[in-house]
Scaffold this active site. Sequence first.
Site, PDB file in Angstrom:
ATOM      1  N   THR A  25      -3.815  17.418 -69.265  1.00 57.91           N
ATOM      2  CA  THR A  25      -3.546  17.552 -67.833  1.00 57.91           C
ATOM      3  C   THR A  25      -3.054  18.966 -67.550  1.00 57.91           C
ATOM      4  O   THR A  25      -2.112  19.440 -68.182  1.00 57.91           O
ATOM      5  CB  THR A  25      -2.502  16.522 -67.391  1.00 57.91           C
ATOM      6  OG1 THR A  25      -3.050  15.213 -67.553  1.00 57.91           O
ATOM      7  CG2 THR A  25      -2.107  16.720 -65.935  1.00 57.91           C
ATOM      8  N   ALA A  56      -7.386  14.126 -68.018  1.00 56.90           N
ATOM      9  CA  ALA A  56      -7.435  12.813 -67.388  1.00 56.90           C
ATOM     10  C   ALA A  56      -7.841  12.970 -65.920  1.00 56.90           C
ATOM     11  O   ALA A  56      -7.276  13.787 -65.193  1.00 56.90           O
ATOM     12  CB  ALA A  56      -6.077  12.133 -67.502  1.00 56.90           C
ATOM     13  N   HIS A 172      -9.234   5.954 -70.619  1.00 56.67           N
ATOM     14  CA  HIS A 172      -7.845   6.246 -70.980  1.00 56.67           C
ATOM     15  C   HIS A 172      -7.059   4.937 -70.972  1.00 56.67           C
ATOM     16  O   HIS A 172      -6.705   4.414 -69.924  1.00 56.67           O
ATOM     17  CB  HIS A 172      -7.251   7.236 -69.988  1.00 56.67           C
ATOM     18  CG  HIS A 172      -5.992   7.895 -70.458  1.00 56.67           C
ATOM     19  ND1 HIS A 172      -5.246   7.439 -71.523  1.00 56.67           N
ATOM     20  CD2 HIS A 172      -5.341   9.002 -70.001  1.00 56.67           C
ATOM     21  CE1 HIS A 172      -4.196   8.231 -71.690  1.00 56.67           C
ATOM     22  NE2 HIS A 172      -4.242   9.188 -70.784  1.00 56.67           N
ATOM     23  N   ALA A 174      -4.257   4.614 -73.026  1.00 57.72           N
ATOM     24  CA  ALA A 174      -3.107   5.015 -73.841  1.00 57.72           C
ATOM     25  C   ALA A 174      -1.962   5.509 -72.967  1.00 57.72           C
ATOM     26  O   ALA A 174      -2.000   5.423 -71.743  1.00 57.72           O
ATOM     27  CB  ALA A 174      -3.543   6.118 -74.815  1.00 57.72           C
ATOM     28  N   TYR A 177      -0.236   4.228 -69.421  1.00 60.88           N
ATOM     29  CA  TYR A 177      -0.895   4.116 -68.127  1.00 60.88           C
ATOM     30  C   TYR A 177      -1.416   2.690 -67.913  1.00 60.88           C
ATOM     31  O   TYR A 177      -1.076   1.789 -68.660  1.00 60.88           O
ATOM     32  CB  TYR A 177      -1.981   5.189 -68.012  1.00 60.88           C
ATOM     33  CG  TYR A 177      -1.379   6.586 -68.041  1.00 60.88           C
ATOM     34  CD1 TYR A 177      -0.452   6.984 -67.079  1.00 60.88           C
ATOM     35  CD2 TYR A 177      -1.704   7.489 -69.052  1.00 60.88           C
ATOM     36  CE1 TYR A 177       0.133   8.240 -67.113  1.00 60.88           C
ATOM     37  CE2 TYR A 177      -1.119   8.758 -69.089  1.00 60.88           C
ATOM     38  CZ  TYR A 177      -0.202   9.123 -68.123  1.00 60.88           C
ATOM     39  OH  TYR A 177       0.380  10.365 -68.159  1.00 60.88           O
ATOM     40  N   GLY A 316      -4.652  19.116 -79.188  1.00 60.98           N
ATOM     41  CA  GLY A 316      -4.273  19.179 -77.791  1.00 60.98           C
ATOM     42  C   GLY A 316      -3.750  20.531 -77.369  1.00 60.98           C
ATOM     43  O   GLY A 316      -4.512  21.464 -77.111  1.00 60.98           O
TER      44      GLY A 316
END
Length: 362
Positions: A25, A56, A172, A174, A177, A316
């Site tokens: 993000t 995302a 998503h 994970a 959320y 990441g």
Amino acid sequence: MPSLFDPITLGAVEAPNRIIMAPLTRGRADRDAVPTDIMVEYYTQRASAGLIISEATGISREGLGWPFAPGLWTDAQVAAWKPVTDSVHAAGGRIVAQLWHMGRQGHSSVYETQPVSSSATATEGQAHTFEGKKDFEVARPLETNEIPRLLADYELATKNALAAGFDGVQIHAANGYLIDQFLRDNANFRTDEYGGGIENRVRLLREVAERVISVAGADRVSVRLSPNGDSQGVDDSNPEALFTAAAKALSDLGIAFLELREPGPDGTFGKTDVPKLSPAIRKVFKGVLIVNSDYTTVEEAQAELDSGNADAITFGRTFIANPDLPERLRTGAPLAKDDAKTWYSQGPEGYIDYPALETANA
């Protein structure tokens, strides 16, 4: 065993290496969740990744509670994503869209409605909003008769992702959320067919995956899970039983790959002493398994491949300051350090101004 630099088949995608860019993000879309021009350069700079998993991306206004994150529910959003995917492909890259519904993890000032979740719960702490941080709110439980609408939102976002030129999508599920809120028993207190035992709590994940597969095909669909320990306040009393059941269901559907975010006791985004569940999941998930969290060196990543525990690694935050990360890892070049103050800021600083090796050494 394969090298980190060997190619790998990820369903319909042929990746030239096993260094996958994790979803990150970054908050560079506009207030209407429309991607902006600088996002084209950002993703293109990172096209040497074996595969880019996009930041995302909201499936609906109801599901996107993060300020300046992008969406995939309007024609304007689709049109603005097209230059991103076109440019990544022109640079020789591959990119899939991560589909996001935040559930209780956002704020009504961004959602424009009360947050929804599996049950009437709230996360401790504060949410990011356009006006700064605000206390999380108690979510409204999704009614059983609203689930078809939710599935339709995933279907539309998948169609829009393909129309925008993405090579596939990642669901998503994970990081605490919405789907994770349905999976785990400290957030799901439902008494209908989506609550109670593990089979019922896995139901929404399975139904979302089935709907997305019906649009994109299983070979263009992947899923992200975070099976070990608390994730933004969401946790489970029996994670191994839960997540092996979830992984088995996804394996039976034949998805392209499963990605696991597994922090350790020294994690930089969440810490936990709960053992990693990838070894147990590996036994039941028959497809490509990818692991993530705090990998920064070739040695750490290669050790996972050598153990047989994973087929590829998602990196990441290392990709934020190192747009040419695969080349840096291959040559042993030093890694640049990212600036946390610009992770979610608007504009080019800390986004597209990290130089590649040839520029940095010029």
